[in-house]
Write a protein that holds these residues in place. Structure first.
Motif, PDB file in Angstrom:
ATOM      1  N   ILE A   1      -5.998   9.329   6.763  1.00 59.16           N
ATOM      2  CA  ILE A   1      -6.401   8.585   5.571  1.00 59.16           C
ATOM      3  C   ILE A   1      -6.989   7.256   6.015  1.00 59.16           C
ATOM      4  CG2 ILE A   1      -5.673   7.595   3.374  1.00 59.16           C
ATOM      5  CD1 ILE A   1      -3.209   9.486   3.530  1.00 59.16           C
ATOM      6  N   TYR A   2      -8.277   7.084   5.835  1.00 60.14           N
ATOM      7  CA  TYR A   2      -8.943   5.823   6.187  1.00 60.14           C
ATOM      8  C   TYR A   2      -8.855   4.874   4.996  1.00 60.14           C
ATOM      9  CZ  TYR A   2     -10.737   8.045  10.385  1.00 60.14           C
ATOM     10  OH  TYR A   2     -10.840   8.664  11.614  1.00 60.14           O
ATOM     11  N   THR A   3      -8.392   3.668   5.268  1.00 62.17           N
ATOM     12  CA  THR A   3      -8.047   2.745   4.190  1.00 62.17           C
ATOM     13  C   THR A   3      -8.726   1.399   4.379  1.00 62.17           C
ATOM     14  OG1 THR A   3      -5.886   3.826   4.028  1.00 62.17           O
ATOM     15  CG2 THR A   3      -6.118   1.683   2.967  1.00 62.17           C
ATOM     16  N   SER A   4      -9.428   0.954   3.345  1.00 67.74           N
ATOM     17  CA  SER A   4     -10.023  -0.385   3.354  1.00 67.74           C
ATOM     18  C   SER A   4      -9.054  -1.375   2.728  1.00 67.74           C
ATOM     19  CB  SER A   4     -11.355  -0.386   2.604  1.00 67.74           C
ATOM     20  OG  SER A   4     -11.152   0.019   1.265  1.00 67.74           O
ATOM     21  N   LEU A   5      -9.287  -2.636   2.990  1.00 71.79           N
ATOM     22  CA  LEU A   5      -8.388  -3.690   2.532  1.00 71.79           C
ATOM     23  C   LEU A   5      -9.116  -4.629   1.581  1.00 71.79           C
ATOM     24  CD1 LEU A   5      -7.126  -4.382   6.122  1.00 71.79           C
ATOM     25  CD2 LEU A   5      -5.759  -3.273   4.352  1.00 71.79           C
ATOM     26  N   ASP A   6      -8.354  -5.254   0.718  1.00 73.42           N
ATOM     27  CA  ASP A   6      -8.887  -6.271  -0.180  1.00 73.42           C
ATOM     28  C   ASP A   6      -9.829  -5.667  -1.221  1.00 73.42           C
ATOM     29  OD1 ASP A   6      -8.753  -8.842  -1.093  1.00 73.42           O
ATOM     30  OD2 ASP A   6     -10.151  -9.676   0.335  1.00 73.42           O
TER      31      ASP A   6
ATOM     32  N   SER B   1      -6.577  -0.349  -0.347  1.00 78.36           N
ATOM     33  CA  SER B   1      -5.219  -0.894  -0.426  1.00 78.36           C
ATOM     34  C   SER B   1      -4.775  -1.216  -1.845  1.00 78.36           C
ATOM     35  CB  SER B   1      -5.102  -2.144   0.448  1.00 78.36           C
ATOM     36  OG  SER B   1      -5.994  -3.150  -0.009  1.00 78.36           O
ATOM     37  N   HIS B   2      -5.690  -1.166  -2.798  1.00 73.14           N
ATOM     38  CA  HIS B   2      -5.327  -1.414  -4.194  1.00 73.14           C
ATOM     39  C   HIS B   2      -5.163  -0.111  -4.980  1.00 73.14           C
ATOM     40  CE1 HIS B   2      -5.762  -5.783  -4.048  1.00 73.14           C
ATOM     41  NE2 HIS B   2      -6.752  -5.555  -3.215  1.00 73.14           N
TER      42      HIS B   2
ATOM     43  N   GLU C   1      -2.784   2.345  -5.117  1.00 74.63           N
ATOM     44  CA  GLU C   1      -1.448   2.789  -4.763  1.00 74.63           C
ATOM     45  C   GLU C   1      -1.187   4.234  -5.192  1.00 74.63           C
ATOM     46  OE1 GLU C   1      -2.073   0.017  -6.502  1.00 74.63           O
ATOM     47  OE2 GLU C   1      -1.145  -1.707  -5.493  1.00 74.63           O
ATOM     48  N   PHE C   2      -1.643   4.589  -6.400  1.00 78.77           N
ATOM     49  CA  PHE C   2      -1.407   5.951  -6.894  1.00 78.77           C
ATOM     50  C   PHE C   2      -2.097   6.974  -5.999  1.00 78.77           C
ATOM     51  CE2 PHE C   2      -2.786   9.608  -9.456  1.00 78.77           C
ATOM     52  CZ  PHE C   2      -1.545  10.092  -9.856  1.00 78.77           C
ATOM     53  N   ARG C   3      -3.331   6.666  -5.571  1.00 75.46           N
ATOM     54  CA  ARG C   3      -4.048   7.609  -4.710  1.00 75.46           C
ATOM     55  C   ARG C   3      -3.348   7.741  -3.357  1.00 75.46           C
ATOM     56  NH1 ARG C   3      -8.226  10.664  -3.691  1.00 75.46           N
ATOM     57  NH2 ARG C   3      -9.307  10.593  -1.682  1.00 75.46           N
ATOM     58  N   MET C   4      -2.862   6.634  -2.806  1.00 76.61           N
ATOM     59  CA  MET C   4      -2.153   6.710  -1.524  1.00 76.61           C
ATOM     60  C   MET C   4      -0.897   7.557  -1.673  1.00 76.61           C
ATOM     61  SD  MET C   4      -1.973   6.044   1.678  1.00 76.61           S
ATOM     62  CE  MET C   4      -3.182   4.743   2.012  1.00 76.61           C
ATOM     63  N   ALA C   5      -0.172   7.375  -2.758  1.00 77.13           N
ATOM     64  CA  ALA C   5       1.031   8.179  -2.978  1.00 77.13           C
ATOM     65  C   ALA C   5       0.676   9.659  -3.092  1.00 77.13           C
ATOM     66  CB  ALA C   5       1.748   7.702  -4.239  1.00 77.13           C
ATOM     67  N   LYS C   6      -0.390   9.961  -3.815  1.00 81.23           N
ATOM     68  CA  LYS C   6      -0.809  11.350  -4.000  1.00 81.23           C
ATOM     69  C   LYS C   6      -1.247  11.979  -2.679  1.00 81.23           C
ATOM     70  CE  LYS C   6      -4.020  14.161  -6.743  1.00 81.23           C
ATOM     71  NZ  LYS C   6      -5.086  14.132  -7.790  1.00 81.23           N
TER      72      LYS C   6
ATOM     73  N   ASN D   1       1.829  -4.284   3.166  1.00 81.12           N
ATOM     74  CA  ASN D   1       3.201  -4.245   2.662  1.00 81.12           C
ATOM     75  C   ASN D   1       3.259  -3.800   1.202  1.00 81.12           C
ATOM     76  OD1 ASN D   1       4.241  -5.020   5.108  1.00 81.12           O
ATOM     77  ND2 ASN D   1       4.375  -7.185   4.595  1.00 81.12           N
ATOM     78  N   ARG D   2       2.253  -4.177   0.430  1.00 79.95           N
ATOM     79  CA  ARG D   2       2.210  -3.720  -0.956  1.00 79.95           C
ATOM     80  C   ARG D   2       2.017  -2.208  -1.012  1.00 79.95           C
ATOM     81  NH1 ARG D   2      -2.013  -5.934  -2.237  1.00 79.95           N
ATOM     82  NH2 ARG D   2      -3.371  -4.113  -2.265  1.00 79.95           N
ATOM     83  N   LEU D   3       1.214  -1.690  -0.083  1.00 78.43           N
ATOM     84  CA  LEU D   3       0.886  -0.264  -0.069  1.00 78.43           C
ATOM     85  C   LEU D   3       2.004   0.581   0.536  1.00 78.43           C
ATOM     86  CD1 LEU D   3      -1.661   1.307  -0.955  1.00 78.43           C
ATOM     87  CD2 LEU D   3      -2.431   1.212   1.429  1.00 78.43           C
ATOM     88  N   ALA D   4       2.825  -0.030   1.380  1.00 77.25           N
ATOM     89  CA  ALA D   4       3.820   0.732   2.150  1.00 77.25           C
ATOM     90  C   ALA D   4       4.777   1.518   1.268  1.00 77.25           C
ATOM     91  CB  ALA D   4       4.592  -0.219   3.058  1.00 77.25           C
TER      92      ALA D   4
END
Length: 278
Positions: free
Chosen positions: A85-90, A119-120, A122-127, A155-158
């Motif tokens: 999972i490639y993740t961008s920040l901010d 990183s914003h 959260e629902f997609r990361m959980a899924k 940390n918010r995403l963790a």
């Protein structure tokens, strides 16, 4: 410009070629220099020549190289790109988003069935993590100074990462202040190079300038911004990209926000006043 200054001026102009937020033209460079006493203009040009400029092609090359190293190591553990999972920040359109887009396109990550998130989301990361169960998360950015911004986002995403996932951060440059903080989170940093305090001419750890010369430059920086003469958190970083200068770049080079008191030679996009439509 008497003595060696015409040559220094030409070299500084060439060194900063291609800077996007404000093109460094002869007029722009001269306008910046004229804000300071004539006796200091030679040392200011030398300060420009000390900057390490990371151009787009170099940043992309570093990202591709580090990404290939990560994928090769993951492959040895039986983890293919489809479980990364490639993740961008901010925020959208940040330098992190730009870097991830470049990496995605140049490394054909979409065709390789890699997953993408920010990183914003959260629902997609959980899924995604619930569906995959195990794999890797690769954060992509171009620069980390203090490491605070990355740590806050990660940390918010963790809390939304479900399963067994190794975590990596790809970026062209990381400051030594950020490196330890990020790795304490259990995130493995893969950077092109570590930007040490001794490599930043305005910092006392550096020997790039004689102490008396550094004191003269610091006095000029204080004149521009007495609170943060070395930029955000006093980092005094000496790195700029084609697309932007980090906020840890001294206001001596960036100017003040709004560019109304001191004009910068390499202002950030958000340092510049908004354009007024006619």
């Amino acid at each position: 410009m008497a003595g060696p200054r015409p040559l220094l001026f030409a070299r500084a102009l060439f060194h900063l070629r291609g800077y996007e937020p404000q093109p460094v033209t002869p007029v722009a460079l001269w306008a910046w220099l004229q804000q300071f006493p004539s006796a200091e203009r030679g040392i200011l040009l030398r300060l420009i020549l000390s900057i390490q400029v990371i151009r787009k092609h170099e940043a992309v090359r570093i990202a591709l190289d580090k990404n290939q190293q990560i994928l090769a190591a993951l492959a040895e553990d039986g983890i293919g790109p489809e479980r990364v999972i490639y993740t961008s920040l901010d925020e959208t359109a940040s330098s992190s988003h730009v870097m991830l887009n470049e990496l995605r396109n140049h490394a054909n990550l979409t065709r390789r069935k890699a997953k993408f998130c920010d990183s914003h989301s959260e629902f997609r990361m959980a899924k995604l993590t619930t569906h995959l169960g195990a794999g890797a998360i690769v954060y992509v950015d171009d620069f980390a100074g203090t490491g605070n911004q990355f740590s806050d986002n990660r940390n918010r995403l963790a809390a939304f990462i479900h399963g067994d996932f190794s975590e990596f951060l790809i970026l062209p440059c990381v400051c030594e202040e950020a490196l330890e903080k990020i790795e304490k989170l259990g995130v493995e940093t893969r950077a092109g190079f570590v930007h040490k305090a001794e490599d930043r001419p305005l910092r006392s750890e550096s020997h790039h300038f004689a102490p008396s010369e550094r004191d003269r430059l610091l006095a000029l920086a204080v004149m521009v911004d007495a609170k943060w003469p070395l930029g955000y958190r006093g980092l005094g970083t000496n790195i700029i990209f084609d697309r932007h200068a980090p906020n840890s770049t001294s206001p001596l080079l960036r100017g003040n926000v709004g560019q109304d008191r001191f004009r910068g030679v390499v202002p950030r996009w958000d340092d510049k006043p908004p354009k007024v439509e006619p």
